[in-house]
Motif scaffolding. Structure first.
Motif, mmCIF file in Angstrom:
data_model
loop_
_atom_site.group_PDB
_atom_site.id
_atom_site.type_symbol
_atom_site.label_atom_id
_atom_site.label_comp_id
_atom_site.label_asym_id
_atom_site.label_seq_id
_atom_site.Cartn_x
_atom_site.Cartn_y
_atom_site.Cartn_z
ATOM 1 N N PRO A 195 43.871 36.475 39.553
ATOM 2 C CA PRO A 195 44.057 37.788 39.923
ATOM 3 C C PRO A 195 44.178 38.743 38.961
ATOM 4 O O PRO A 195 44.749 38.663 38.088
ATOM 5 C CB PRO A 195 45.156 37.821 40.827
ATOM 6 C CG PRO A 195 45.830 36.149 41.101
ATOM 7 C CD PRO A 195 44.937 35.635 39.782
ATOM 8 N N THR A 196 43.651 40.013 39.292
ATOM 9 C CA THR A 196 43.643 41.029 38.364
ATOM 10 C C THR A 196 43.944 42.341 38.950
ATOM 11 O O THR A 196 43.703 42.773 40.108
ATOM 12 C CB THR A 196 42.124 41.131 37.730
ATOM 13 O OG1 THR A 196 41.196 41.751 38.942
ATOM 14 C CG2 THR A 196 41.705 39.893 37.025
ATOM 15 N N VAL A 197 44.610 43.356 38.169
ATOM 16 C CA VAL A 197 44.929 44.676 38.284
ATOM 17 C C VAL A 197 44.248 45.316 37.219
ATOM 18 O O VAL A 197 44.465 45.027 35.965
ATOM 19 C CB VAL A 197 46.128 44.748 38.574
ATOM 20 C CG1 VAL A 197 46.676 46.671 38.767
ATOM 21 C CG2 VAL A 197 46.838 44.174 39.663
ATOM 22 N N GLY A 198 43.701 46.615 37.324
ATOM 23 C CA GLY A 198 43.256 47.230 36.434
ATOM 24 C C GLY A 198 43.093 48.934 36.591
ATOM 25 O O GLY A 198 42.877 49.436 37.694
ATOM 26 N N TYR A 199 42.828 49.647 35.487
ATOM 27 C CA TYR A 199 42.951 50.935 35.558
ATOM 28 C C TYR A 199 41.901 51.455 34.578
ATOM 29 O O TYR A 199 42.128 51.088 33.472
ATOM 30 C CB TYR A 199 44.260 51.857 35.444
ATOM 31 C CG TYR A 199 44.076 53.253 35.310
ATOM 32 C CD1 TYR A 199 43.936 53.909 36.373
ATOM 33 C CD2 TYR A 199 44.160 53.861 34.240
ATOM 34 C CE1 TYR A 199 43.790 55.242 36.374
ATOM 35 C CE2 TYR A 199 44.059 55.175 33.967
ATOM 36 C CZ TYR A 199 43.944 55.727 35.057
ATOM 37 O OH TYR A 199 43.999 57.371 35.137
ATOM 38 N N TRP A 200 40.913 52.642 34.820
ATOM 39 C CA TRP A 200 40.193 53.302 33.749
ATOM 40 C C TRP A 200 40.046 54.668 34.133
ATOM 41 O O TRP A 200 40.042 54.755 35.251
ATOM 42 C CB TRP A 200 38.941 52.358 33.513
ATOM 43 C CG TRP A 200 37.817 52.268 34.658
ATOM 44 C CD1 TRP A 200 37.775 51.470 35.221
ATOM 45 C CD2 TRP A 200 36.944 53.094 34.950
ATOM 46 N NE1 TRP A 200 36.701 51.425 36.194
ATOM 47 C CE2 TRP A 200 36.497 52.700 35.883
ATOM 48 C CE3 TRP A 200 36.520 54.558 34.726
ATOM 49 C CZ2 TRP A 200 35.204 53.303 36.637
ATOM 50 C CZ3 TRP A 200 35.803 55.219 35.450
ATOM 51 C CH2 TRP A 200 34.924 54.660 36.292
ATOM 52 N N LEU A 238 51.916 30.058 37.898
ATOM 53 C CA LEU A 238 51.721 31.094 37.207
ATOM 54 C C LEU A 238 51.598 30.439 35.741
ATOM 55 O O LEU A 238 52.577 30.379 35.220
ATOM 56 C CB LEU A 238 52.846 32.209 37.245
ATOM 57 C CG LEU A 238 52.792 33.456 36.517
ATOM 58 C CD1 LEU A 238 50.991 34.192 37.021
ATOM 59 C CD2 LEU A 238 53.801 34.587 36.611
ATOM 60 N N PHE A 239 50.343 30.376 35.105
ATOM 61 C CA PHE A 239 50.356 29.559 33.778
ATOM 62 C C PHE A 239 50.301 30.780 33.051
ATOM 63 O O PHE A 239 50.669 30.576 31.627
ATOM 64 C CB PHE A 239 49.065 28.789 34.073
ATOM 65 C CG PHE A 239 49.106 27.684 34.904
ATOM 66 C CD1 PHE A 239 49.700 26.560 34.264
ATOM 67 C CD2 PHE A 239 48.455 27.598 36.045
ATOM 68 C CE1 PHE A 239 49.640 25.422 35.229
ATOM 69 C CE2 PHE A 239 48.777 26.784 37.075
ATOM 70 C CZ PHE A 239 49.291 25.521 36.633
ATOM 71 N N SER A 240 49.682 31.991 32.987
ATOM 72 C CA SER A 240 49.604 32.941 31.837
ATOM 73 C C SER A 240 49.507 34.304 32.439
ATOM 74 O O SER A 240 49.064 34.527 33.634
ATOM 75 C CB SER A 240 48.680 32.626 30.855
ATOM 76 O OG SER A 240 47.350 32.614 31.477
ATOM 77 N N VAL A 241 50.007 35.218 31.671
ATOM 78 C CA VAL A 241 49.843 36.710 32.191
ATOM 79 C C VAL A 241 48.866 37.364 30.774
ATOM 80 O O VAL A 241 49.230 37.028 29.779
ATOM 81 C CB VAL A 241 51.304 37.435 32.263
ATOM 82 C CG1 VAL A 241 51.061 38.856 32.660
ATOM 83 C CG2 VAL A 241 51.913 36.619 33.267
ATOM 84 N N ASN A 242 48.072 37.968 31.261
ATOM 85 C CA ASN A 242 47.037 38.603 30.117
ATOM 86 C C ASN A 242 46.679 39.881 30.264
ATOM 87 O O ASN A 242 45.896 40.504 30.813
ATOM 88 C CB ASN A 242 45.508 37.755 30.632
ATOM 89 C CG ASN A 242 45.710 36.057 30.672
ATOM 90 O OD1 ASN A 242 46.629 35.434 29.896
ATOM 91 N ND2 ASN A 242 45.597 35.651 31.837
ATOM 92 N N PRO A 243 47.748 40.613 29.667
ATOM 93 C CA PRO A 243 47.329 42.186 29.440
ATOM 94 C C PRO A 243 46.179 42.274 28.523
ATOM 95 O O PRO A 243 46.074 41.545 27.638
ATOM 96 C CB PRO A 243 48.837 42.712 28.927
ATOM 97 C CG PRO A 243 49.484 41.612 28.304
ATOM 98 C CD PRO A 243 49.053 40.251 28.967
ATOM 99 N N VAL A 298 45.427 44.029 33.509
ATOM 100 C CA VAL A 298 46.461 42.625 33.503
ATOM 101 C C VAL A 298 45.568 41.646 34.527
ATOM 102 O O VAL A 298 45.536 42.126 35.574
ATOM 103 C CB VAL A 298 47.993 43.051 33.804
ATOM 104 C CG1 VAL A 298 48.135 43.510 35.229
ATOM 105 C CG2 VAL A 298 48.636 42.138 33.539
ATOM 106 N N SER A 299 45.801 40.331 34.124
ATOM 107 C CA SER A 299 45.118 39.176 34.960
ATOM 108 C C SER A 299 46.191 38.031 34.782
ATOM 109 O O SER A 299 47.177 38.034 33.896
ATOM 110 C CB SER A 299 43.972 38.773 34.750
ATOM 111 O OG SER A 299 44.081 38.327 33.406
ATOM 112 N N ALA A 300 46.180 37.070 35.543
ATOM 113 C CA ALA A 300 47.123 36.026 35.633
ATOM 114 C C ALA A 300 46.520 34.747 36.048
ATOM 115 O O ALA A 300 45.817 34.561 36.880
ATOM 116 C CB ALA A 300 48.418 36.147 36.605
#
Length: 179
Positions: free
Chosen positions: A64-69, A26-31, A49-51
């Motif tokens: 990997p990503t998770v999103g909501y709109w 896990l190199f970074s978390v990107n909100p 949010v992605s990582a």
């Protein structure tokens, strides 16, 4: 549910097996926050949010990503569509362009919900009609990662292809390095 399980296994296989030969972690978390422009809707807003979990090969990273709109309909004041997406993106850092520029593509599993608020003509009560559907989607994007002072930022333009709900998404976010 069966579609989701098949999709999750495919994303896991595509993500883990090539990366197993490379450094994985896990190199970074990107909100991030986004403006979303779905077809036949007003402008909507989203959070994501992605990582960064590693490079498959030089310049090719898995996220990997998770999103909501959510966005309201153009022609109906009391209706909206929302989407929760789970997926994986592949970022390719381009050496021939300015440092920080990347392009990519992604696959996602989208859980869409439509809601319509109305007044029941027979009882006069407020009612909500809703409908849920799940669809697979794909996306193409271009982005730029840069630093501003002591912290990093990234900006991305993405076109998401979801059955009957294609949308253009403009995102800005902050990567938090973990290594």
């Amino acid at each position: 549910m069966k579609k989701f399980v098949i999709f999750a296994v495919a994303v896991f296989a595509l993500t883990v097996s090539p990366v197993a030969a490379q450094e994985f972690g896990l190199f970074s978390v990107n909100p991030s926050a986004s403006i979303v422009l779905p077809e036949n809707h007003n402008m909507g807003f989203g959070i994501n949010v992605s990582a960064n979990v590693g490079e498959v090969m030089e310049g090719l990273s898995i996220y990997p990503t998770v999103g909501y709109w959510t966005a309201s309909w153009e022609n109906y004041d009391n209706s909206s569509t929302s989407n929760i997406s789970l997926g994986a993106d592949v970022h390719y850092s381009m050496d021939a362009f300015p440092k920080g520029m990347y392009v990519g593509a992604g696959l996602s599993y989208n859980m869409l919900t439509w809601e319509y608020d109305y007044v029941d003509p027979w009882t006069g009560q407020n009612r909500t009609w809703s409908f849920d559907d799940s669809n697979f989607g794909s996306s193409a994007f271009v982005g730029y990662a840069f630093t501003m002072g002591n912290f990093g930022l990234f900006a991305e333009a993405r076109y998401n292809i979801i059955n009957n709900f294609n949308n253009l998404q403009f995102t800005i976010g902050v990567p938090f390095s973990l290594k």
